[in-house]
Design an enzyme around this catalytic site. Structure first.
Site, short mmCIF file in Angstrom:
data_model
loop_
_atom_site.label_atom_id
_atom_site.label_comp_id
_atom_site.label_asym_id
_atom_site.label_seq_id
_atom_site.Cartn_x
_atom_site.Cartn_y
_atom_site.Cartn_z
CG HIS A 72 40.41 -23.28 21.57
ND1 HIS A 72 39.22 -22.35 21.97
CD2 HIS A 72 41.08 -23.45 22.60
CE1 HIS A 72 39.51 -21.94 23.31
NE2 HIS A 72 40.42 -22.67 23.76
CG ASP A 119 36.58 -21.67 20.11
OD1 ASP A 119 36.70 -22.97 19.73
OD2 ASP A 119 37.00 -20.92 20.81
CB SER A 222 39.52 -23.17 26.45
OG SER A 222 40.39 -22.08 26.51
#
Length: 273
Positions: A72, A119, A222
């Site tokens: 992502h 992911d 992230s």
């Protein structure tokens, strides 16, 4: 960092009303402290050019020429490797940057949104880096490693230190110790307060949970690493992926489980170097 705009369809109605922040990518550290300068030499900062090369996600050096991160982080709007840079391990963001170029971005083909899994992504650096005591790779775990519930691991990053509270200058690398939470228990925790049926798995097999109230990853890193020490070797157990809020009760951080994707990683990254 943009919010993820869509949720897994079976969860949409209940999650939007019960937990509007569930779609936030994970981006920083809550309840931690500044990491000492000689720790976590595999940590990297991903940069995008927005008047300056701004930090937007974390990653880990898993080979002299390869970085592991979250899919992502490098979605369609950042899919051009010319628009990305990588900064190797440093104590403070933006101080004497030495940015590296990226030649290839490989996101997992099954990735759609973080809540649906897969992911995970790989970045190939244009040139291999020199391995030193301050910059070196993290080991990937063997496929048999389960990281049992209660294992104490560490997550690192430069992101928020609480919900909507940015890391202040000089932007030091932060660390926090978090316990692994078994997947079934983590799934039960995420069902609390929701109308979602127990047969709908929020926490998938390719995910791993860690953290507790007051200690968690949050909203700037992230894609960063969750590492656990096993028999004196640091192994990367997870990739920072998503969660609801930061360090909230019954809402551990959710990570991509690295062992689930070893075959995919080694399709591109040499296992031995």
């Amino acid at each position: 960092m943009l919010k993820l705009l869509l949720l897994t369809l079976p969860l949409l109605s209940s999650l939007v009303h019960a937990a509007p922040s569930l779609a936030m990518p994970r981006e920083g550290i809550v309840g931690g402290q500044e990491a000492s300068g000689n720790k976590w030499p595999w940590q990297v900062s991903l940069r995008v050019n927005d008047t300056y090369w701004m930090h937007f996600c974390g990653g880990s050096l898993i080979h002299p020429q390869w970085v592991l991160t979250a899919a992502h982080c490098v979605g369609p709007n950042k899919a051009d490797p010319n628009k990305l840079r990588v900064q190797l391990r440093k104590q403070y963001l933006y101080y004497h940057d030495h940015l590296l170029t990226v030649s290839q971005i490989i996101s997992h083909p099954d990735f759609y949104i973080a809540q649906d899994g897969a992911d995970i992504a790989l970045l190939k650096l244009t040139n291999p880096v020199n391995i030193t005591s301050n910059v070196h790779t993290v080991s990937l775990p063997p496929a048999s490693e389960t990281f049992p519930s209660g294992t104490l691991c560490w997550v690192t990053g430069w992101g928020n230190i609480n919900n909507d509270v940015s890391l202040p200058p000089p932007f030091p690398l932060e660390e926090v110790q978090v316990p692994i939470v078994e997947n079934r228990l983590c799934d039960l925790k995420y069902h609390k307060g929701l109308n979602t049926g127990d047969n709908v798995h929020i926490v998938r097999d390719d995910m791993l949970c860690a953290g507790n109230e007051g200690h968690d990853s949050c909203q700037g890193d992230s894609g960063g690493p969750l590492v656990c020490k096993v028999e004196d070797t640091w192994l990367q157990a997870g990739v920072v992926s998503w969660g609801e809020g930061c360090a909230q009760p019954n809402r551990p951080g959710i990570y991509t489980r690295v062992t689930y994707y070893l075959d995919w990683i080694y399709r591109y990254v040499p296992k031995y170097f």
